[in-house]
Design an enzyme around this catalytic site. Sequence first.
Site, PDB file in Angstrom:
ATOM      1  N   CYS A 189      49.528   5.925   9.737  1.00 45.46           N
ATOM      2  CA  CYS A 189      49.702   5.667   8.310  1.00 45.46           C
ATOM      3  C   CYS A 189      50.959   4.870   7.995  1.00 45.46           C
ATOM      4  O   CYS A 189      50.885   3.729   7.568  1.00 45.46           O
ATOM      5  CB  CYS A 189      49.708   6.999   7.576  1.00 45.46           C
ATOM      6  SG  CYS A 189      48.391   8.069   8.145  1.00 45.46           S
ATOM      7  N   LYS A 237      48.433   4.927  -3.031  1.00 49.60           N
ATOM      8  CA  LYS A 237      48.389   5.433  -1.655  1.00 49.60           C
ATOM      9  C   LYS A 237      49.257   4.615  -0.720  1.00 49.60           C
ATOM     10  O   LYS A 237      50.094   5.141   0.016  1.00 49.60           O
ATOM     11  CB  LYS A 237      46.938   5.439  -1.155  1.00 49.60           C
ATOM     12  CG  LYS A 237      46.789   5.791   0.304  1.00 49.60           C
ATOM     13  CD  LYS A 237      47.315   7.179   0.626  1.00 49.60           C
ATOM     14  CE  LYS A 237      47.435   7.401   2.110  1.00 49.60           C
ATOM     15  NZ  LYS A 237      47.824   8.774   2.463  1.00 49.60           N
TER      16      LYS A 237
HETATM   17  N1  SAJ Z   1      59.324  10.964  10.646  1.00 49.67           N
HETATM   18  C1  SAJ Z   1      60.708  10.788  10.800  1.00 49.67           C
HETATM   19  N2  SAJ Z   1      61.523  11.393   9.877  1.00 49.67           N
HETATM   20  C2  SAJ Z   1      61.029  12.161   8.841  1.00 49.67           C
HETATM   21  C3  SAJ Z   1      59.611  12.292   8.692  1.00 49.67           C
HETATM   22  C4  SAJ Z   1      58.792  11.694   9.616  1.00 49.67           C
HETATM   23  O1  SAJ Z   1      61.187  10.132  11.730  1.00 49.67           O
HETATM   24  O2  SAJ Z   1      61.835  12.708   8.078  1.00 49.67           O
HETATM   25  C5  SAJ Z   1      58.426  10.327  11.623  1.00 49.67           C
HETATM   26  C6  SAJ Z   1      57.537  11.348  12.351  1.00 49.67           C
HETATM   27  O3  SAJ Z   1      58.157  11.809  13.525  1.00 49.67           O
HETATM   28  C7  SAJ Z   1      56.302  10.528  12.668  1.00 49.67           C
HETATM   29  C8  SAJ Z   1      56.219   9.552  11.502  1.00 49.67           C
HETATM   30  O4  SAJ Z   1      57.529   9.512  10.912  1.00 49.67           O
HETATM   31  O5  SAJ Z   1      56.456   9.809  13.873  1.00 49.67           O
HETATM   32  C9  SAJ Z   1      55.198   9.932  10.430  1.00 49.67           C
HETATM   33  O6  SAJ Z   1      55.410  11.242  10.084  1.00 49.67           O
HETATM   34  P1  SAJ Z   1      54.821  11.882   8.715  1.00 49.67           P
HETATM   35  O7  SAJ Z   1      55.448  13.204   8.564  1.00 49.67           O
HETATM   36  O8  SAJ Z   1      54.951  10.935   7.596  1.00 49.67           O
HETATM   37  O9  SAJ Z   1      53.278  12.114   9.105  1.00 49.67           O
HETATM   38  P2  SAJ Z   1      51.959  11.290   8.718  1.00 49.67           P
HETATM   39  O10 SAJ Z   1      52.151   9.867   8.983  1.00 49.67           O
HETATM   40  O11 SAJ Z   1      50.851  11.989   9.396  1.00 49.67           O
HETATM   41  O12 SAJ Z   1      51.783  11.611   7.164  1.00 49.67           O
HETATM   42  C10 SAJ Z   1      51.981  10.660   6.151  1.00 49.67           C
HETATM   43  C11 SAJ Z   1      52.183  11.469   4.860  1.00 49.67           C
HETATM   44  N3  SAJ Z   1      52.565  10.577   3.788  1.00 49.67           N
HETATM   45  C12 SAJ Z   1      53.497  10.980   2.875  1.00 49.67           C
HETATM   46  O13 SAJ Z   1      54.036  12.045   2.912  1.00 49.67           O
HETATM   47  C13 SAJ Z   1      53.798   9.985   1.780  1.00 49.67           C
HETATM   48  C14 SAJ Z   1      50.896  12.210   4.514  1.00 49.67           C
HETATM   49  O14 SAJ Z   1      51.018  12.832   3.258  1.00 49.67           O
HETATM   50  C15 SAJ Z   1      49.741  11.215   4.459  1.00 49.67           C
HETATM   51  O15 SAJ Z   1      48.540  11.871   4.188  1.00 49.67           O
HETATM   52  C16 SAJ Z   1      49.631  10.523   5.792  1.00 49.67           C
HETATM   53  O16 SAJ Z   1      50.831   9.808   6.041  1.00 49.67           O
HETATM   54  C17 SAJ Z   1      48.448   9.550   5.714  1.00 49.67           C
HETATM   55  O17 SAJ Z   1      47.396   9.903   6.271  1.00 49.67           O
HETATM   56  O18 SAJ Z   1      48.562   8.553   5.025  1.00 49.67           O
END
Ligand code: SAJ
Length: 476
Positions: free
Chosen positions: A290, A232
């Site tokens: 996360c 995780k």
């Molecule tokens: N972000 C970027 N570029 C991207 C993707 C995201 O700048 O290409 C930024 C987003 O704007 C945001 C942050 O990163 O500010 C996090 O975005 P996210 O899409 O990762 O959203 P989380 O943090 O809610 O989800 C992550 C996911 N982890 C993975 O995909 C490995 C999700 O599957 C998890 O369940 C979640 O963390 C968690 O709860 O751990």
Amino acid sequence: MSNGLESIIGEIGPIQNIGVVGMGYVGIPAAVLFADAPAFKSVRGFQRNSPSSGYKVAMLNRGESPLKGEEPGLEDLLGKVVGAGKFRCTSDFSEIAECDAVTLAIQTPFKDPKDLIPDFSALIEGLRNVGRYLTPGTLVVLESTVTPGTTGGMAREILEAESGLVAGKDFALAHAPERVMVGRLLRNIQEHDRIVGGIDDVSTRRAMELYAPVLTTGTIIPMTATAAEVTKTAENAFRDLQIAAVNQLALHCEAMGVNVYDVRAGIDSLKGEGITRAILWPGAGVGGHCLTKDSWHLERGAQVLGGDLWYPHGAESIFGVARKINEFMPEHMVHLTVEGLRRVGKTPEGANVALLGWAFIQNSDDTRNTPAEPYLAAMEEAGATVRVHDPFVDEYPGIEVSRDLEGTLAGADVVTIFTGHHHYVSLDPARVKEFSGREHPIIVDGRNVVDPDAFIRAGFIYKGIGRGDKNSHPVR
Ligand code: SAJ
């Protein structure tokens, strides 16, 4: 050790009554899906009666979801399971004694990333509340993301100390990390494969029995508790690393006068033959509960379980460096803003900034660790007045968040986009300019949601993350 537990569990029979501790983005969807599964008889949601979140108990028992963002299907399913009497929320933790299985979905933020010290205070309180009423044969599952070694270490110790029972002998204990994202909570639980790691085989099997009925396309991936904790924390550390890589590329593209989105499309085109060039999206920063901390849980785990590490680790590890780059992006948004103002002979001192998007992710109300906050603080520090707009966010401590877009844009020297809400994709340059009332307003796009040429034609000074092709455009 497990035979004793196996026979206790055999006497209890299949899991019927479930407890979910922590009614938040993870606990609520998990609880209603357990309650909707024919395999289970009843689900209790446990929520502390605290000033900040005690209100959720009555709301949930009315079948209303306290989560504000768009969560397809959640409100209906909640109404259904409450109506059917299969789900009830309570602050009375003594009812833990009536549960065959208890899951904990509680926040595990980091107190001090520099010294790798997590803040487990809420989790410890939750574990104590469970341990106090734990009965023999019960399964306890940590869904929260934790430092590797926590399930078999701290969690086990607290549960044993509070209950007088022994993990693996009198009760089962496992880690089954959540993998949800706001905006698709139910689907993620049903469709993502579920990592399930027990402290022993009996615990793993009992936990598999718990999660199998709520999966649709997802399958169960069994492993040890520590391997599940590493999986995780590492999957989020890898995502953070991928984002840092494309953010670094975006900074280079700006320096070289190139459009990072052209480059990204080019790199992304190399597919097939098992080749995946998973390139993500650059932007104004990484927020949420996360990615902003799970790399530090991983680093802490390596140090706690690994002892004296001879190779680069902590802030020096590739995951530590990635954190640094992603934490830099809001600072870069300040740099782009100052550069834009300089192009019209202005400085941040006395400037009006309209900040669009306070949530950390698009089309959500979730503001945890929003990257917009350090930007706002730096701009105010430099003497600017910053007004914040967000279509989903009601309130935020110390910050006035408005739903009035026109009011926020009125008199703005700078319009800065921090979150890619769908509302901002259709921003009309002429209207925005009208509200700003400036001859050359500055637009700083941190999520590539607007068309640079349309704004440049309308007389804006355009700045965008990764848009080296546009950031020095001639002023119209
Ligand atoms: N972000 C970027 N570029 C991207 C993707 C995201 O700048 O290409 C930024 C987003 O704007 C945001 C942050 O990163 O500010 C996090 O975005 P996210 O899409 O990762 O959203 P989380 O943090 O809610 O989800 C992550 C996911 N982890 C993975 O995909 C490995 C999700 O599957 C998890 O369940 C979640 O963390 C968690 O709860 O751990």
